[in-house]
Design a protein around this motif. Structure first.
Motif, short mmCIF file in Angstrom:
data_model
loop_
_atom_site.label_atom_id
_atom_site.label_comp_id
_atom_site.label_asym_id
_atom_site.label_seq_id
_atom_site.Cartn_x
_atom_site.Cartn_y
_atom_site.Cartn_z
N LYS A 167 38.24 31.09 46.33
CA LYS A 167 38.82 30.59 45.08
C LYS A 167 38.49 31.53 43.92
CE LYS A 167 39.32 25.79 46.29
NZ LYS A 167 39.06 24.39 45.93
N ASP A 168 37.25 32.05 43.88
CA ASP A 168 36.87 33.01 42.85
C ASP A 168 37.75 34.26 42.92
OD1 ASP A 168 34.87 31.34 41.95
OD2 ASP A 168 33.22 32.52 42.82
N CYS A 169 38.01 34.73 44.13
CA CYS A 169 38.83 35.92 44.32
C CYS A 169 40.25 35.70 43.80
CB CYS A 169 38.88 36.32 45.79
SG CYS A 169 37.35 37.03 46.42
N VAL A 170 40.84 34.58 44.13
CA VAL A 170 42.21 34.29 43.68
C VAL A 170 42.24 34.12 42.17
CG1 VAL A 170 44.13 32.64 43.82
CG2 VAL A 170 42.92 33.34 45.90
N GLN A 171 41.24 33.46 41.60
CA GLN A 171 41.18 33.31 40.14
C GLN A 171 41.02 34.67 39.46
OE1 GLN A 171 37.98 30.53 39.59
NE2 GLN A 171 39.29 28.75 39.97
N LEU A 172 40.20 35.54 40.03
CA LEU A 172 40.03 36.88 39.47
C LEU A 172 41.34 37.66 39.53
CD1 LEU A 172 38.30 39.12 38.28
CD2 LEU A 172 37.53 39.67 40.61
N MET A 173 42.05 37.57 40.64
CA MET A 173 43.35 38.24 40.75
C MET A 173 44.33 37.70 39.71
SD MET A 173 43.64 38.38 44.89
CE MET A 173 45.32 38.96 44.95
N ALA A 174 44.30 36.39 39.49
CA ALA A 174 45.19 35.79 38.49
C ALA A 174 44.85 36.30 37.09
CB ALA A 174 45.10 34.27 38.54
N ARG A 175 43.55 36.43 36.78
CA ARG A 175 43.15 36.97 35.47
C ARG A 175 43.59 38.42 35.31
NH1 ARG A 175 38.39 34.28 36.66
NH2 ARG A 175 37.20 36.18 36.87
N GLN A 178 32.27 40.27 39.60
CA GLN A 178 33.66 40.71 39.66
C GLN A 178 33.79 41.93 40.56
OE1 GLN A 178 34.62 41.21 35.51
NE2 GLN A 178 35.38 39.11 35.33
N TRP A 179 32.93 42.92 40.37
CA TRP A 179 33.00 44.12 41.21
C TRP A 179 32.73 43.78 42.67
CZ3 TRP A 179 35.60 48.17 40.45
CH2 TRP A 179 35.75 48.70 39.18
N GLU A 180 31.78 42.85 42.90
CA GLU A 180 31.47 42.44 44.27
C GLU A 180 32.70 41.82 44.94
OE1 GLU A 180 28.86 38.93 46.16
OE2 GLU A 180 27.77 40.27 44.81
N ARG A 181 33.37 40.92 44.24
CA ARG A 181 34.58 40.28 44.78
C ARG A 181 35.69 41.32 45.01
NH1 ARG A 181 31.37 36.59 45.48
NH2 ARG A 181 31.45 34.58 44.43
N LEU A 182 35.84 42.21 44.06
CA LEU A 182 36.88 43.24 44.17
C LEU A 182 36.62 44.14 45.38
CD1 LEU A 182 37.33 44.19 40.43
CD2 LEU A 182 39.11 43.28 41.93
N GLU A 183 35.43 44.68 45.48
CA GLU A 183 35.14 45.65 46.52
C GLU A 183 35.05 45.03 47.92
OE1 GLU A 183 31.66 47.54 44.96
OE2 GLU A 183 32.83 48.80 43.59
N ALA A 184 34.52 43.81 48.00
CA ALA A 184 34.32 43.20 49.31
C ALA A 184 35.58 42.52 49.86
CB ALA A 184 33.18 42.18 49.25
N HIS A 185 36.38 41.94 48.98
CA HIS A 185 37.49 41.11 49.47
C HIS A 185 38.86 41.53 48.97
CE1 HIS A 185 34.57 38.32 51.12
NE2 HIS A 185 33.95 38.31 49.95
#
Length: 175
Positions: free
Chosen positions: A134-142, A92-99
């Motif tokens: 897709k993981d990034c968009v799903q994380l944003m939705a959560r 989660q942190w990786e997706r948040l910080e990178a993208h």
């Protein structure tokens, strides 16, 4: 109980004849809230009455919380509330910080919409794997679901939406 006040514009330190209206309304914490910039007294009063009706019905969302920046809510509220699950939290942190945060960190929660998120995802898909996007968009939705649950938003604009027609991954697969 909501009422409107005339707010005169000031130019060079002097009050002008031009004015707008500010709505004043009683918040659930018994403090007065306000919202300026209404062109008419009637619009200001109607907005305040709508706020007070929403409070009585238990569906009021504080405009100050809706204006909170995505990055602040994500780091200070949502991520701290997550159960520590090792690799999941690291992902989660990786997706948040990178993208995600480079694009959305300073965006108010209320400003999210599917059109902008989908356009961003298509842009990211040019340099990242489709599964990552897709993981990034799903994380944003959560995260935005968390904002709804925390009464920062009335609805999640990403809820139930899926990315479709994403470009194929351009990275070559290893034999």
């Amino acid at each position: 109980m909501a009422y409107a006040e005339k707010v005169y514009k000031v130019r060079n330190g002097k009050q002008t004849k031009q004015f707008t209206w500010r709505c004043r309304y009683l918040r659930p914490d018994e403090k007065w809230g306000s919202r300026p910039g209404f062109p008419t007294k009637k619009l200001a009063e109607e907005w305040g009455e709508a706020q007070e009706t929403a409070m009585r019905e238990g569906r009021w969302i504080d405009p100050n919380l809706s204006a909170k920046k995505f990055g602040v809510f994500t780091k200070d509220t949502w991520m701290k509330a997550q159960a520590v699950r090792g690799r999941t939290t690291m992902n989660q942190w990786e997706r948040l910080e990178a993208h995600i945060l480079p694009e959305w960190e300073h965006t108010p929660l209320i400003a999210f919409n599917w059109f902008d998120v989908e356009a961003w995802a298509r842009k990211v898909a040019k340099t990242a794997a489709r599964s990552t996007v897709k993981d990034c968009v799903q994380l944003m939705a959560r995260i935005l679901n968390g904002a709804v649950d925390a009464k920062h938003l009335a609805v999640n604009p990403l809820a139930g939406r899926r990315l479709t027609g994403m470009p194929a991954d351009t990275a070559k697969k290893k034999p």
